[in-house]
Design a protein around this motif. Sequence first.
Motif, PDB file in Angstrom:
ATOM      1  N   LEU A  96       0.574  -1.595   0.167  1.00 59.01           N
ATOM      2  CA  LEU A  96      -0.050   0.335  -0.052  1.00 59.01           C
ATOM      3  C   LEU A  96       0.875   1.085  -0.124  1.00 59.01           C
ATOM      4  O   LEU A  96       1.076   2.696   0.137  1.00 59.01           O
ATOM      5  CB  LEU A  96      -0.591   0.213   1.436  1.00 59.01           C
ATOM      6  N   GLY A  97       2.247   1.272  -0.576  1.00 59.21           N
ATOM      7  CA  GLY A  97       3.296   2.092  -0.417  1.00 59.21           C
ATOM      8  C   GLY A  97       3.174   3.120  -1.404  1.00 59.21           C
ATOM      9  O   GLY A  97       4.444   3.742  -1.533  1.00 59.21           O
ATOM     10  N   THR A  98       2.492   3.464  -2.692  1.00 60.01           N
ATOM     11  CA  THR A  98       2.765   3.882  -3.664  1.00 60.01           C
ATOM     12  C   THR A  98       1.434   4.025  -4.278  1.00 60.01           C
ATOM     13  O   THR A  98       0.608   3.851  -3.768  1.00 60.01           O
ATOM     14  CB  THR A  98       3.260   2.689  -5.015  1.00 60.01           C
ATOM     15  N   PHE A  99       1.242   5.099  -5.323  1.00 60.60           N
ATOM     16  CA  PHE A  99       0.088   5.476  -5.598  1.00 60.60           C
ATOM     17  C   PHE A  99      -0.357   4.479  -6.261  1.00 60.60           C
ATOM     18  O   PHE A  99      -2.250   4.278  -6.256  1.00 60.60           O
ATOM     19  CB  PHE A  99       0.304   6.379  -6.924  1.00 60.60           C
ATOM     20  N   ASP A 100       0.124   3.556  -7.852  1.00 54.70           N
ATOM     21  CA  ASP A 100      -0.245   2.364  -7.949  1.00 54.70           C
ATOM     22  C   ASP A 100      -1.047   1.535  -7.278  1.00 54.70           C
ATOM     23  O   ASP A 100      -2.188   0.853  -7.375  1.00 54.70           O
ATOM     24  CB  ASP A 100       0.696   1.548  -8.195  1.00 54.70           C
ATOM     25  N   ASP A 101      -0.456   0.910  -6.142  1.00 53.04           N
ATOM     26  CA  ASP A 101      -0.835   0.044  -4.491  1.00 53.04           C
ATOM     27  C   ASP A 101      -2.473   0.194  -5.063  1.00 53.04           C
ATOM     28  O   ASP A 101      -3.491   0.082  -3.909  1.00 53.04           O
ATOM     29  CB  ASP A 101      -0.128   0.150  -3.985  1.00 53.04           C
TER      30      ASP A 101
END
Lengths: 429, 429, 429
Positions: free
Chosen positions: C254-259
Motif C-alpha cells: 500500500l506504499g505507492t500511488f499504484d497500490d
Amino acid sequence: MKKTGMLLLATFSLLFVSPSFAAEVQSTVNPETTFIFNTLLFLICGFLVMFMAPGFAMLECGLVTSKSVASIAAKNIALYSIAGLMFWLCGYNLAYGIPEGGYIGSFSPWSDGTDFANDSYAAGSDWYFQMVFCATTASIVSGTLAERIKIWPFFLFAAVLTGILYPIQMGWQWGGGWLAAKGFSDFAGSTLVHAAGGAAALAGAILLGPRMGRFTKGALTTPYAASSIPLATLGVFVLWFGWFGFNGGSQLALGTFDDAKSISTIFINTNLAACAGVMVNAVITRVIGGKTDVVMMLNGALGGLVAITAEPLAPSPFAAICIGGIGAAIVVIGSSVLEKLKIDDVVGAIPVHLFAGIWGTLAVPITNADTTFATQFLGTFSVVAFMFVVSLGVWFILKSTIGIRTSDEAQKKGTDVAEIGVVAYAIRD
Amino acid sequence: MKKTGMLLLATFSLLFVSPSFAAEVQSTVNPETTFIFNTLLFLICGFLVMFMAPGFAMLECGLVTSKSVASIAAKNIALYSIAGLMFWLCGYNLAYGIPEGGYIGSFSPWSDGTDFANDSYAAGSDWYFQMVFCATTASIVSGTLAERIKIWPFFLFAAVLTGILYPIQMGWQWGGGWLAAKGFSDFAGSTLVHAAGGAAALAGAILLGPRMGRFTKGALTTPYAASSIPLATLGVFVLWFGWFGFNGGSQLALGTFDDAKSISTIFINTNLAACAGVMVNAVITRVIGGKTDVVMMLNGALGGLVAITAEPLAPSPFAAICIGGIGAAIVVIGSSVLEKLKIDDVVGAIPVHLFAGIWGTLAVPITNADTTFATQFLGTFSVVAFMFVVSLGVWFILKSTIGIRTSDEAQKKGTDVAEIGVVAYAIRD
Amino acid sequence: MKKTGMLLLATFSLLFVSPSFAAEVQSTVNPETTFIFNTLLFLICGFLVMFMAPGFAMLECGLVTSKSVASIAAKNIALYSIAGLMFWLCGYNLAYGIPEGGYIGSFSPWSDGTDFANDSYAAGSDWYFQMVFCATTASIVSGTLAERIKIWPFFLFAAVLTGILYPIQMGWQWGGGWLAAKGFSDFAGSTLVHAAGGAAALAGAILLGPRMGRFTKGALTTPYAASSIPLATLGVFVLWFGWFGFNGGSQLALGTFDDAKSISTIFINTNLAACAGVMVNAVITRVIGGKTDVVMMLNGALGGLVAITAEPLAPSPFAAICIGGIGAAIVVIGSSVLEKLKIDDVVGAIPVHLFAGIWGTLAVPITNADTTFATQFLGTFSVVAFMFVVSLGVWFILKSTIGIRTSDEAQKKGTDVAEIGVVAYAIRD
C-alpha cells in the motif's frame, strides 16, 4: 444588555461549539503519502458503511414477525446488490457528472479510467465510498414496507431509487449542483441519505397501505411481535459501528493534522449523539409506559445517529448529546404520530430517518455559523419533496402495472412461504 | 552448574520470549505523517473495541435463558451508552487528570480543545480509544448478574462504574499514577479492565444472590439452558475480532518501524493465546465429561484472550500459547469453584475476566524481564481489592435503597416480560 | 478482416479490461512510511479475513438443521483455532520455506525473529494475513460434512489440512514454488484457497456418505430445513465484508500511488461480482422454480466472490459483473449435479468454492493478458487433484481407525445432543 448578550453568546459557544481549529496550515506530508492516506480513509470507511447493509438486515429481520424474516433477508441482500450495479450503470455519473450549480448529471456507466496522478485520492475508492452510501438509502426503505410488499416490485423500485432518484438529489449537493451553490450544508447526509430514504419509504407506505388487520384489531398486538430482539440489537450495534465510517469518511481526507483531528472529533460526536439517544428513550418509555422499551432504545440510538449526521464536526460534545437526544425523542413522538395517521411503518424507519434527519439538518446552524436556517430549510424541503413526489409516482406506476401488495392469503401464510418458499426459523427440539 | 543454568535460561528465553528488537532507532517519518498514523491507529483500534460491545451483547443474549434475552440486550446497549456519557462527563479527567504518582484526577467534563500541534496524535482519538475500554469494563458486569437484577439499578451502577470507579483505578497506571510509579505493568488491561470488571461483577453477584432455584434444584438444568448457542458463538468471535484492536491499539503508536512490527507481534500472540484456550478447553471437557462443551470452548477463547492482554508483546508464540491455554484451564476450574461457593455467574464472566485476568497479570514477569512478581501482585491486588470493596459498597447502597433484585414472580415470568414488556424470540410456524 | 479483428479486440478490451495503469513510477514515499503502510494493510485486511471465520460459522449455523447447530459452532471455532496453531507449528514454513520452483518447504515452527529493517513490511503482519487465509480453507470443509461427522476426527483432519495440505500446495504458487515458475496466476486464491478447500470437502463428503435418509426419502424436505435464514444471511454479509480484506490485502502493498489505486479497483470488482451473483440467482430461481430462493441468492453472492478472487484487479467493472454472475449460475447448476450424484453437501460449499473457484481461475486469461488458459488449467488441475487425492487418503485413514460418521441414533437425536451435550436453541415462551 449588549454585554449580557455577548456573554450569553460566548457561554453558548463554549457549551455548543467545538473549539475552533487553528487557521489551516500548509500540510507537510508528501503528496503520494497524502494520496494513500485519503484513499485508505475511503476504503476503511467504505467497508464500515458496507457493513451497515447487514446491520439494516439484522435490525429488520429482528423487528418483523417470524413469517416475513426470509423475505426481509432476500430484500436486503438484493437491494445492496442492486445498488452496487445501478450506481455503476448510471448512478455515479448522474450525481457527479452534474454541471456546477446544475440539476442533473449524465446517464453513463462509471469507468475507473480517471488519471489519478493529478488527484488526491484514487477515483475508485471514492466510487466505492459513494456506492455504499447509495445502498444505505435503499436499506431505509426496505423495513417500512415489510410483510406485505411483493419482492420483485420492491427490487424494481430499489433499482430506480439507487440508479436515478438518490443520485440526482445527492448530486445537487455533493456533486456541486444547485443546492451546494445555495450554501446548503449536510456533512454526511442527514437529509441526502436519511431523509431522502425516509421520504421514499413514506411514499411507499401510503400507496401500499398497512398490513392486513394492523389498524382494525386495535393497537399493535402479539401477531406483530418482533421475531428476535437480539438480532435487532445486533443490527443497531452494527449500524452504530458502521456510522463511524459514514460520518468519519465524510471528512473526505486524512492527509493533514487537521483532517486527523477532525475525524477524531466526528467519531466522538457521532458516538455521544447515539449514547444520548439510547438513554433519552430509555427514560421516556420507562416514565410514560412503565416498561423500559428496548426497541425504542434501539431506534433512539439510530435517531441520535441520524440527527448528528448533518453536522458531526462543529458541535461540542455537549451539543452532540443534545442533538442526538432530541433526535431520539422525535422518534418516539413521530412513531406515535404515524400510528395515529394509520401509516404502517414496520420498523420505525420513517421517524428514525425522515423525522430525525430533518431535525438534524435544520439544527446545523446552531453549531455551524457558516449556515443559515433558511438555506437548511430550503435544502431539506427540496430533497424531501423531490424524493416523496417522485417516489410516489414510481410506486404508483408499479402499483398500477405489476402490483405491489401481496394477497391477504399470502400475508396469512407469511411472505416467506408465499414468496421465498422457506420458513425463516426452523427450530425443533 | 552455572553453565547449565545459563543454558537453561537461554533455552527458556528462546522458547518464551520474543526476539529482542534492535535498539530503538530514530524514526525517519515526517512528524505530521506520524501524527496521522498514530491517530489512525486509535481510530481503527477504537472501532474494533467499540464492536466488542455487541460481542458481549450477543454472548450474553446467547447464554441466558430465552426469558431474559431482551433485558440483556437493553442492558448492553444502555451500558455502552452510559459509559460514553460518563467517560465524557468525568471519567477521562478522573483518570488522566491525575498528578504524577497520585491517586485521583479531577471531576470535570472532557473538552476536545487540546492544542494538538505539539502532540503526537489527536487528543480526540485517544479519548475515543479510552472510552471504549471503559465500556468494556461495564460489559463484563452485565452477564454475571443476568436474569434477576432490576435494570435501572444496574444502569445506576454502570454510571458509577464507568464514570468513577474504573477511571480512578485505571488512572493509577495508565494515567501515570502511583501504580505506574511502582513499576506495575499491564499492557492492555488484564487487570485494569478485565479483573476490575470481574471484581465489580463478583461483588454484585454476592449481594444479589443466585437466580431463584439455581442452587436448590441441584445442578444447572434445562430451565437455565442457553437460549442460542450460535449467538453466543458469534459473540465470542466478535470479541476475538475486537481484541486485535484492544491489544494492538495499546501499543499507542504506529509511526515507526518498531511500532508496526510490535503491533504485528501483538496480533499474533493475541490470536495464538485464544486458539490455545479454545483447544485446551475442548480437550478438558471431552476428557472429563465425555462431551465437547462448546460453551467452555467459547469461554476458553476469552480466558486465553484475557490472560495474554497484560503482556501481548514480549512472549514468543509458544509462550503465548502456554499463557492462553493456562488462562482457559483456569476458567474451567474457576467456574466449578464458583458453583461450589453457590455464586451464580450466568455467563462465566468472573472466571473469564477476574481469574484469567489475575493469571495473565501475574504471568507478565515470565516473559518481560522489566517487571517483578512482587509489583505485579501489588498492582493486581490493589485494583481487585479496590474494585471489589467499593463496588460492594455501591451495590449495598443500591440494595438498601431502591432494591436490586427482581421479585420471584418476575423471575418466573422472565425479566423480559416484567421489565421490558416484550418476548425476545417470537417465533411462530 | 484484420482491421475488424483489431476493432473487436479493442472493443473487447474496453468492455472487459481495466484501463492499463501508467508505467510504474518510482515511489516518492519515505521507506519507513512505506513499511508502515504495507504492514497496516496486512493487519487491516488480516482482521477482515479473520472475521470471515464467524461469517462461515453463521452461514453454516443458519443452513444446518437446528439439531446440529451447536456442533457446527464448536467445529468452526475449533478449526480457526487449529489453523492458528498448526500454521505456526509448521504451516508457514512448509509454504514459504520452499526452494524457488520447488515442491515443499520445511517442517519447523515459525519464528518472529526476522530482521525487518531490510524488508518492506513486518514479517509478523504477513504471517497473520497468511494464517487467516489458511483458516478460511478449513472453514470451507466444515459445512459440507455437517450433521453426520464426528467432531474429533474433523478436528484431526483440520489439523492435517491447515498444517500440511493447504500450506504445501499454497507454497507451489505464493511461496514461489513450481506453479509460480510455470506462470500460473491466482491473485487471491480462487484455486489455492477455495477450490483447494472445496476439493478436501468433496473427498470427505464421498467417504462420509450422505445424512441418514437424505436421498432415500426423496427430495430435500422439511426434516432438513435450514435452522435460521437470518443467521445464514448475516454469515454471507460478513463473508462479503471480509472479502474486501481477502482480495484487497492480496495486493500485498500500500506504499505507492499504484497500490492504492489497485486496491480500490479490487474493492469495486469484488463487490460487483458478488452483486451480480446475487441478482443472477434471484432471477434464475424465480424463473425456474417460481419462488425467489434466498439461500441460492446467498450462495450466488459467494459464487461471485469466489470467481472474482483469481483476478480482481484486471477486469473492467462490466467484466467483473460477468465473471461473478457466471460463478453464481455455476453454483445453481453444480448444486443440482451434486444432488443427482447423491453427494450430500449440506451448505453447498462444493459448488460455491470448488466449482466457482475453478471457473474463476480458468477465466483469468480473459482479462489478464499475461496468463494463458493452458497454465491456468495446469495450476487448477494440479491443486484440485492433489487436494482431492491426499484428502481422500487422510479421510480414509481416519475412517478406518477412529471412524468419522456418527451413529444413526446420534443423527436422530442430533449431533448437538450426542456430541456437545446441549440444545442449540432453547426457546421457551
